[in-house]
Design an enzyme around this catalytic site. Structure first.
Site, short mmCIF file in Angstrom:
data_model
loop_
_atom_site.label_atom_id
_atom_site.label_comp_id
_atom_site.label_asym_id
_atom_site.label_seq_id
_atom_site.Cartn_x
_atom_site.Cartn_y
_atom_site.Cartn_z
N SER A 1 3.62 58.65 32.67
CA SER A 1 4.70 57.53 32.99
C SER A 1 4.36 56.37 31.79
CB SER A 1 4.65 56.82 34.27
OG SER A 1 5.16 55.56 34.24
N ARG B 1 10.00 50.24 27.46
CA ARG B 1 10.62 51.58 27.32
C ARG B 1 12.04 51.73 27.49
NH1 ARG B 1 8.68 54.17 33.10
NH2 ARG B 1 9.51 52.40 34.59
N ARG C 1 17.57 79.60 36.89
CA ARG C 1 17.61 78.89 35.48
C ARG C 1 17.74 80.03 34.48
NH1 ARG C 1 20.33 74.70 36.92
NH2 ARG C 1 19.29 73.82 38.86
N ARG D 1 4.99 53.50 32.12
CA ARG D 1 4.29 52.14 32.79
C ARG D 1 2.72 52.24 32.33
NH1 ARG D 1 5.08 51.49 38.78
NH2 ARG D 1 4.55 49.17 38.05
N GLN E 1 16.68 67.76 35.56
CA GLN E 1 17.39 68.98 36.11
C GLN E 1 16.42 69.78 36.75
OE1 GLN E 1 18.85 71.88 33.26
NE2 GLN E 1 20.84 71.92 34.34
#
Length: 236
Positions: A102, A172, A200, A104, A77
């Site tokens: 990440s 993952r 926000r 990865r 978001q």
């Protein structure tokens, strides 16, 4: 203060910052080849004028950098806001950077956001998005228990895939995504930070991202008290 805990295991950390309210003033006054050495009442009146009249470019000469650890549902978001803000009317701000961890490349133990039994909210009655009142404790306990079971199963399958030689970037896929914590650096101008806060901190923003916005505000306001007060309003 440079660190605030958010939710159950998240946080916001102020990493670095450049400039001050005085920077905003001097960026505006360079048009007249003038410069202030100390912030005065006259300078504060200028900040009020700039914010009120929408002269926002001087606020982009101030840069703030944060490290944020938040559930993926908050991060995505937030990221959509960052992309949209550079095209939003009146912002004109492309001075932002976002670098995220990440899976990865890392295989650290996954961490997940799990609402407590008294934190589950109902769907709103008159809206397609957002949330309503808090659900009862009995329902909440059941939901928390079911989520923990779901997370445990996903982690087991993720770890089994890794042990079976599956690459991390595919293993993952077994992890429950939206509640998983991710870590990123966000570097932005003061104008962009305040644009984020203005949106926000609103009562209709998702509660979890509101909590992060409150932390951003608490860390940032002491650095730029006059600018933030005028850009997001005294009521925040």
């Amino acid at each position: 203060m440079s660190f605030i805990n958010v939710l159950d295991q998240g946080y916001v950390r102020l990493v670095n910052h450049m400039g001050s309210d005085l920077t905003v003033v001097n960026a505006a006054r360079v048009s007249f080849a003038k410069e202030s050495q100390e912030l005065s009442e006259k300078d504060i009146r200028l900040i009020k004028f700039l914010a009120r009249e929408g002269h926002t470019s001087p606020f982009r000469h101030v840069i703030v950098q944060y490290e944020i650890y938040a559930p993926l549902m908050v991060a995505r978001q937030w990221w959509k806001y960052v992309i949209g803000s550079s095209h939003a009317e009146g912002t004109g701000d492309s001075m932002e950077a976002w670098n995220e961890s990440s899976r990865r490349y890392i295989t650290e133990e996954p961490v997940f956001y799990v609402p407590g039994s008294e934190e589950w909210r109902s769907k709103p009655e008159n809206s397609k998005q957002g949330s309503g009142e808090v659900l009862g404790t009995e329902k909440g306990e059941k939901l928390t228990s079911e989520l923990l079971e779901y997370i445990e199963l996903g982690v087991q399958k993720y770890e089994a895939a890794i042990q079976n030689g599956v690459c991390a970037e595919q293993a993952r896929l077994f992890l429950p995504a939206y509640g998983m914590y991710v870590r990123w650096y966000w570097t932005a101008s003061l104008q962009s930070v305040c644009h984020f806060l203005h949106q926000r901190l609103e009562h209709d923003a998702q509660k979890e991202i509101q909590d992060y916005a409150k932390a951003i505000l608490e860390l940032s306001r002491p650095l730029y008290p006059s600018s933030i007060e005028e850009l997001i309003g005294k009521s925040e």
